[in-house]
Scaffold this motif. Structure first.
Motif, PDB file in Angstrom:
ATOM      1  N   SER A 163      52.273  37.748  23.400  1.00  0.00           N
ATOM      2  CA  SER A 163      53.568  36.342  23.876  1.00  0.00           C
ATOM      3  C   SER A 163      53.921  35.737  22.546  1.00  0.00           C
ATOM      4  O   SER A 163      53.466  36.152  20.910  1.00  0.00           O
ATOM      5  N   ASP A 164      54.720  34.670  23.072  1.00  0.00           N
ATOM      6  CA  ASP A 164      55.670  34.673  21.900  1.00  0.00           C
ATOM      7  C   ASP A 164      54.424  34.420  20.127  1.00  0.00           C
ATOM      8  O   ASP A 164      55.069  34.064  19.297  1.00  0.00           O
ATOM      9  N   GLU A 165      53.103  33.117  21.241  1.00  0.00           N
ATOM     10  CA  GLU A 165      52.733  32.621  19.728  1.00  0.00           C
ATOM     11  C   GLU A 165      51.719  33.253  19.135  1.00  0.00           C
ATOM     12  O   GLU A 165      51.341  33.462  17.902  1.00  0.00           O
ATOM     13  N   GLU A 166      51.152  34.393  19.894  1.00  0.00           N
ATOM     14  CA  GLU A 166      50.415  35.409  19.534  1.00  0.00           C
ATOM     15  C   GLU A 166      50.864  36.311  18.322  1.00  0.00           C
ATOM     16  O   GLU A 166      50.291  36.657  17.419  1.00  0.00           O
ATOM     17  N   GLN A 167      52.032  37.049  18.815  1.00  0.00           N
ATOM     18  CA  GLN A 167      53.313  37.188  17.543  1.00  0.00           C
ATOM     19  C   GLN A 167      52.851  36.555  16.127  1.00  0.00           C
ATOM     20  O   GLN A 167      53.123  37.284  15.654  1.00  0.00           O
TER      21      GLN A 167
ATOM     22  N   ARG B  43      65.118  35.967  17.990  1.00  0.00           N
ATOM     23  CA  ARG B  43      66.184  37.532  19.195  1.00  0.00           C
ATOM     24  C   ARG B  43      64.773  37.589  20.420  1.00  0.00           C
ATOM     25  O   ARG B  43      65.352  38.683  20.572  1.00  0.00           O
ATOM     26  N   TRP B  44      64.088  36.469  20.353  1.00  0.00           N
ATOM     27  CA  TRP B  44      62.676  36.771  21.571  1.00  0.00           C
ATOM     28  C   TRP B  44      64.097  36.525  22.569  1.00  0.00           C
ATOM     29  O   TRP B  44      63.392  37.935  23.508  1.00  0.00           O
ATOM     30  N   GLU B  45      64.938  36.426  23.320  1.00  0.00           N
ATOM     31  CA  GLU B  45      65.246  36.155  24.428  1.00  0.00           C
ATOM     32  C   GLU B  45      65.443  37.543  24.551  1.00  0.00           C
ATOM     33  O   GLU B  45      65.836  38.396  25.806  1.00  0.00           O
ATOM     34  N   ASP B  46      66.386  38.148  23.713  1.00  0.00           N
ATOM     35  CA  ASP B  46      66.826  39.277  23.123  1.00  0.00           C
ATOM     36  C   ASP B  46      66.292  40.066  23.909  1.00  0.00           C
ATOM     37  O   ASP B  46      66.800  41.393  24.231  1.00  0.00           O
ATOM     38  N   TYR B  47      65.492  40.565  23.160  1.00  0.00           N
ATOM     39  CA  TYR B  47      64.694  41.390  23.598  1.00  0.00           C
ATOM     40  C   TYR B  47      63.788  41.608  25.072  1.00  0.00           C
ATOM     41  O   TYR B  47      63.818  42.302  24.938  1.00  0.00           O
TER      42      TYR B  47
ATOM     43  N   GLY C 259      66.049  49.351  22.601  1.00  0.00           N
ATOM     44  CA  GLY C 259      64.870  48.047  22.520  1.00  0.00           C
ATOM     45  C   GLY C 259      66.128  47.500  21.215  1.00  0.00           C
ATOM     46  O   GLY C 259      67.484  47.091  21.479  1.00  0.00           O
ATOM     47  N   VAL C 260      65.303  47.824  19.632  1.00  0.00           N
ATOM     48  CA  VAL C 260      66.212  47.815  18.347  1.00  0.00           C
ATOM     49  C   VAL C 260      67.834  48.129  18.361  1.00  0.00           C
ATOM     50  O   VAL C 260      68.445  47.212  17.911  1.00  0.00           O
ATOM     51  N   GLU C 261      68.363  49.554  18.819  1.00  0.00           N
ATOM     52  CA  GLU C 261      69.227  49.730  18.260  1.00  0.00           C
ATOM     53  C   GLU C 261      70.456  49.151  19.248  1.00  0.00           C
ATOM     54  O   GLU C 261      70.882  48.508  18.461  1.00  0.00           O
ATOM     55  N   HIS C 262      70.135  48.513  20.472  1.00  0.00           N
ATOM     56  CA  HIS C 262      70.492  48.073  21.238  1.00  0.00           C
ATOM     57  C   HIS C 262      71.259  45.772  20.372  1.00  0.00           C
ATOM     58  O   HIS C 262      71.591  45.817  20.432  1.00  0.00           O
TER      59      HIS C 262
ATOM     60  N   GLY D 243      56.342  48.229  22.936  1.00  0.00           N
ATOM     61  CA  GLY D 243      56.516  46.887  23.202  1.00  0.00           C
ATOM     62  C   GLY D 243      56.582  46.268  21.283  1.00  0.00           C
ATOM     63  O   GLY D 243      57.812  46.826  20.622  1.00  0.00           O
ATOM     64  N   ARG D 244      56.588  45.670  21.593  1.00  0.00           N
ATOM     65  CA  ARG D 244      57.547  44.009  20.246  1.00  0.00           C
ATOM     66  C   ARG D 244      56.362  44.484  19.321  1.00  0.00           C
ATOM     67  O   ARG D 244      55.504  45.022  19.141  1.00  0.00           O
TER      68      ARG D 244
END
Length: 283
Positions: free
Chosen positions: A162-166, A193-197, A120-123, A55-56
């Motif tokens: 969610s992006d707000e909670e993160q 990079r939210w949308e990239d992830y 995820g992160v590597e890509h 997960g994020r």
């Protein structure tokens, strides 16, 4: 608690209301008791369980792992949180260092991040080549089918925040000296990079959400709900049963046989810091 797992997920709208603490703590303790029973079954049957937490950043994976393992035997329930690969490991087959951490009979391994780092992160961060990324998406389902064919119970959980909670959790960590270590430059870059992830996660699911090893999404804006939901699902998905334990009884203490304890002044004791606290409190 064992039985067929429910396949439907939590409604994000229902997750908006935070689970009351008393209700959460009562159910968590009950579920943790079931986890202990499940571990005894794993030991008795020589079963092997692999649980993947993905997960994020700040999605609640680590805190959930803590609750899962809180009462389990650490010799049999291990957390695998692998660091960045060494130069030598980078020349190995990608899955090789993860294979070394797989469970033996009677063990449970919880991967705090896993081989899905490559998807995820590597890509997203460009730490692997396009060829390495494509090879991973091709090999990963094959690799996981091999684990399952060999009898390993594989469970994969994606913690969705969610992006707000993160953002709120990042800000909380940033100003908390006890938790600031949880933030890294890589974590902060994930904001931009939210949308990239998001695209990387969607692509990963397309290739690796297979019938033999499906992904289970955990809504985690409410950490209490996330922990309860994940543990309950895990227990429902493993066909464990109560294992009869040997009856134990404390033996009577034998009579003293003349042993004389070493004088206290011959040993080094830690200072009584607790006594100092009490003295200050009583003033």
């Amino acid at each position: 608690m064992s039985g067929k797992a429910k396949t439907h997920g939590a409604d994000p709208a229902d997750a908006a209301a935070r689970l009351p603490r008393k209700l959460y703590e009562t159910e968590l303790y009950r579920l943790q008791g079931e986890l202990v029973r499940m571990q005894e079954w794993v030991r008795a049957e020589g079963a092997r369980i692999v649980i993947i937490f993905e997960g994020r950043d700040a999605a609640g994976k680590g805190s959930t792992i803590k609750r899962v393992t809180e009462y389990l035997n650490p010799r049999a329930a291990r957390i695998a949180a692998l660091p960045a690969p060494t130069e030598r490991q980078r020349t190995q087959w990608y899955f090789q260092r993860y294979v070394e951490n797989l469970p033996a009979a009677g063990e449970i391994v919880l991967f705090d991040r896993s081989w899905y780092n490559r998807a995820g992160v590597e890509h997203v961060m460009g730490f692997c080549t396009k060829e390495e990324y494509s090879r991973f998406l091709h090999q990963c389902p094959i690799f996981e089918r091999l684990l399952i064919e060999d009898g390993i119970f594989l469970r994969k959980y994606w913690f969705s925040v969610s992006d707000e909670e993160q953002q709120r959790r990042f800000e909380s960590r940033l100003h908390d000296p006890m938790r600031s270590w949880k933030l890294s430059p890589m974590d902060l870059e994930s904001i931009t990079r939210w949308e990239d992830y998001s695209r990387a996660k969607d692509e990963m699911f397309v290739h690796t959400d297979i019938p033999e090893a499906p992904w289970h999404v955990v809504e985690s804006d409410d950490k209490r709900r996330a922990r309860i939901n994940m543990i309950a699902h895990l227990l429902n998905s493993i066909p464990y049963h109560q294992v009869k334990q040997p009856s134990l009884k404390l033996p009577p203490r034998p009579a003293a046989q003349g042993y004389i304890r070493t004088p206290r002044d011959m040993q080094a004791y830690v200072p009584d810091h607790a006594a100092d606290l009490l003295a200050v409190a009583e003033k």
